[in-house]
Enzyme design. Structure first.
Site, PDB file in Angstrom:
ATOM      1  N   TYR A 157       0.852  -1.193   0.000  1.00  0.00           N
ATOM      2  CA  TYR A 157       0.000   0.000   0.000  1.00  0.00           C
ATOM      3  C   TYR A 157       0.878   1.228   0.000  1.00  0.00           C
ATOM      4  CZ  TYR A 157      -5.027  -0.368   0.088  1.00  0.00           C
ATOM      5  OH  TYR A 157      -6.324  -0.504  -0.297  1.00  0.00           O
ATOM      6  N   GLU A 159      -0.566   4.822  -0.595  1.00  0.00           N
ATOM      7  CA  GLU A 159      -1.386   5.999  -0.902  1.00  0.00           C
ATOM      8  C   GLU A 159      -0.560   7.271  -0.779  1.00  0.00           C
ATOM      9  OE1 GLU A 159      -4.718   5.624   1.693  1.00  0.00           O
ATOM     10  OE2 GLU A 159      -5.838   4.388   0.275  1.00  0.00           O
ATOM     11  N   ASP A 312      -6.397  12.613 -25.545  1.00  0.00           N
ATOM     12  CA  ASP A 312      -6.446  11.237 -25.023  1.00  0.00           C
ATOM     13  C   ASP A 312      -5.826  10.355 -26.095  1.00  0.00           C
ATOM     14  OD1 ASP A 312      -7.057   8.669 -24.308  1.00  0.00           O
ATOM     15  OD2 ASP A 312      -9.211   9.003 -24.036  1.00  0.00           O
ATOM     16  N   THR A 338      -3.765   5.133 -22.030  1.00  0.00           N
ATOM     17  CA  THR A 338      -3.660   3.793 -21.456  1.00  0.00           C
ATOM     18  C   THR A 338      -2.248   3.340 -21.790  1.00  0.00           C
ATOM     19  OG1 THR A 338      -4.447   2.880 -23.536  1.00  0.00           O
ATOM     20  CG2 THR A 338      -6.074   3.132 -21.799  1.00  0.00           C
ATOM     21  N   LYS A 341      -2.267  -0.585 -24.867  1.00  0.00           N
ATOM     22  CA  LYS A 341      -2.685  -0.725 -26.274  1.00  0.00           C
ATOM     23  C   LYS A 341      -1.427  -0.735 -27.140  1.00  0.00           C
ATOM     24  CE  LYS A 341      -7.247   0.976 -25.089  1.00  0.00           C
ATOM     25  NZ  LYS A 341      -8.241   2.060 -25.195  1.00  0.00           N
ATOM     26  N   ARG A 347      -1.766  -3.099 -18.102  1.00  0.00           N
ATOM     27  CA  ARG A 347      -3.104  -2.506 -18.150  1.00  0.00           C
ATOM     28  C   ARG A 347      -3.155  -1.392 -17.111  1.00  0.00           C
ATOM     29  NH1 ARG A 347      -7.675  -3.990 -20.672  1.00  0.00           N
ATOM     30  NH2 ARG A 347      -6.534  -5.566 -21.806  1.00  0.00           N
TER      31      ARG A 347
END
Ligand SMILES: *Cc1c(COP(=O)(O)O)cnc(C)c1O
Length: 565
Positions: A157, A159, A312, A338, A341, A347
């Site tokens: 973790y 954050e 984008d 992303t 692709k 991903r």
């Protein structure tokens, strides 16, 4: 050279997948033979194919007790698993001999712990190998990215941002995230004084939502290319009766369109609508559009309305990194992508934002960009919790790859393949939306040949070619689209070149011709079409024969990743 190695080598080579590690890890193998099975050398060896060899060697030379050898071999070193290369199996061997209870849950391989699931994963792997993957958004990522994704980084973790975390123990996680940021900027040749980036978005859709959340108020106005015209859901998609994407629920969206005849974005209409709608964000990005975007024009229209220009580049970010198509960074305020692709990474998503001086006033006073904290706070704590550190590591390593000459060659080949695909289809008499392609995809307009997109997608899937039905410019109904979208990033990853595209075009053409034959028998209903395809012995025979041809062909091309999963 110790005799052990010499004697081991021919035996070891008889196990699939060992040749490469043997060459690379000669030194480590030597070490391994000299160590105890519970020792570090053994654990580091890391290739399951070698374990039986090493273990038998060790027990033969009394370096491992028979108890240790039995414990090691009981960890599923069955014949079928021995051929699985690249599995870091030794690392999960506990010191205790007995595997039971919680230890079993923790240390068993997936294929032992959950054979039912493993069977499905193996089937999916086989499907990927045997098919021609032409979904334009898909790709096969590298072994190194897959290794990041299944690494210990998954456990942590963290954050917050590097240096400002809400949890302890992030010294290396910080370094990894900073490395990912640095390499992301390098991959797009960005000056860190002018651009920063956030590598935490879980994927493209959350990245886009974070951009809107950070830059504009609820109900702020956005304009994006309409979904049926090649835009993305997250650019504000809604229909007459329903707000479909959350981006149209929480923000006010107005689409711009392509010209129904040319298939090209109608920039003049966009300019006109923007003047009326006064958006706060104009989005330049596509999921199905085979031409480069006019970023300069987007910038002018944004400036005329005091809007942010947001690019984008999800689909094309590999092509942009390689510099084989125009980059949005020259004109945009914010860029999202992303990474899975054409970029061929994990991903995940990345947001790039401008920083530094935005403008200089008449009195010489500098006006600075304030995007950094807006974007960062929208990602966390606005929308997300703990970053996916395994994916961030995957971004780091894919952004390193993206800077290599080999990656550039790959991207050049993607476009060559898309052009060859396009030319081949044109020669067979098919109609291509916009008449061609500058990028990694083609949009085939099937109206002239009288095949629906759904039927084409279905028959191609039946012969192991994956693509998707898509609306084409001028389509009457978005529910019954008239085209298919075909992309080349995944096939190019597997090593197909222009000459192979001729073969691919032949398969597609024969599949589509078959769909006509089937329709002649079935009539217009899709359900009847599917039934006839499966139940008419003659037609089904033809489908099966063509499928076998496609599969035999596809299987020959290499596939990155693990051998069996
Ligand atoms: C794929 C895509 C996205 C969304 O990415 P996900 O990872 O599927 O959420 C956003 N924008 C564009 C243009 C895309 O093509």
């Amino acid at each position: 050279m110790p005799a052990a190695f010499v004697r081991l080598a021919p035996l070891a080579r008889s196990y699939g997948g060992l040749r490469q590690p043997m060459a690379l890890d000669k030194q480590r193998l030597l070490l391994t033979v000299g160590t105890n099975t519970t020792g570090v050398g053994f654990k580091q060896f890391g290739t399951i194919s070698a374990l039986p060899v090493v273990i038998s060697k060790q027990s033969a030379t009394s370096r491992a007790s028979s108890q240790q050898a039995a414990a090691a071999t009981s960890f599923g070193l069955s014949r079928s698993i021995r051929t699985t290369s690249g599995v870091l199996d030794g690392a999960s061997l506990p010191k205790t001999v007995k595997m039971s209870g919680n230890a079993k849950l923790l240390h068993e391989n997936l294929w032992q712990a959950d054979p039912e699931l493993m069977d499905l994963v193996r089937k999916e792997k086989k499907r990927q190998i045997q098919g021609l993957e032409m979904i334009a958004s898909e790709n096969f990522t590298s072994l190194s990215v897959l290794q990041c994704l299944s690494s210990c980084l998954h456990n942590k973790y963290s954050e917050g941002l590097p240096g400002q975390r809400y949890y302890g123990g992030n010294e290396y996680i910080d370094e990894i995230e900073l490395l990912a940021q640095k390499r992301a900027l390098e991959a797009y040749r960005l000056n860190p004084e002018e651009w920063g980036c956030n590598v935490q978005p879980y994927s493209g859709s959350p990245a886009n939502f974070a951009v809107y959340t950070g830059l504009i108020e609820p109900h702020g106005r956005i304009m994006g290319l309409d979904l049926p015209d090649g835009g993305h859901l997250t650019h504000g998609f809604m229909t007459a009766t329903k707000k479909i994407s959350a981006t149209s629920i929480f923000f006010e969206s107005m689409p711009y369109k392509v010209d129904p005849v040319t298939g090209l974005i109608d920039y003049d209409k966009l300019e006109e609508s923007a003047r009326i709608f006064k958006p706060k964000i104009i989005i330049a990005g596509i999921s199905c559009y085979s031409r480069c975007l006019d970023y300069k024009r987007f910038r002018q229209i944004a400036d005329a309305n005091g809007a942010y220009m947001f690019a984008d580049m999800a689909h094309i970010s590999g092509l942009v990194a390689a510099g084989v198509i125009p980059s949005p960074f020259e004109f945009a305020d914010v860029v999202s992508t992303t990474t899975h692709k054409s970029l061929r990474g994990p991903r995940a998503g990345v947001i790039f934002y401008r920083k530094g001086v935005r403008s200089v006033k008449a009195n010489g006073e500098k006006v600075l960009y304030d995007l950094e904290s807006k974007i960062n706070q929208a990602v966390f704590p606005g929308l997300q919790g703990g970053p996916h550190n395994h994916a961030i590591a995957g971004i780091a390593t894919c952004m390193l790859q993206a800077q290599t000459p080999e990656f550039k060659d790959y991207q050049v080949q993607i476009i060559k393949n898309a052009r060859a695909l396009c030319d081949g289809l044109l020669q067979k008499g098919y109609t291509i939306s916009t008449g061609g392609t500058d990028v990694h995809l083609v949009l085939v307009d099937l109206r002239p040949v009288g095949i629906t997109g759904a039927r084409a997608e279905y028959v191609l899937e039946e012969i192991s070619i994956a693509c998707n039905k898509n609306t084409v410019p001028g389509d009457k109904s978005a529910l019954n689209p008239s085209g298919i979208r075909l992309g080349t990033p995944a096939l190019t990853t597997r090593g197909l070149t222009e000459s192979d595209m001729a073969r691919v075009v032949d398969f597609i053409d024969r599949g589509l011709q078959l769909s006509k034959e089937i329709t002649a028998v079935s009539g217009p209903k899709l359900a009847d079409f599917k039934r006839v395809l499966h139940e008419d012995p003659k037609l089904n025979g033809k489908v099966q024969a063509l499928k076998k041809e496609v599969q035999d062909y596809s299987e020959k091309f290499p596939m990155p990743g693990y051998e069996e999963f």
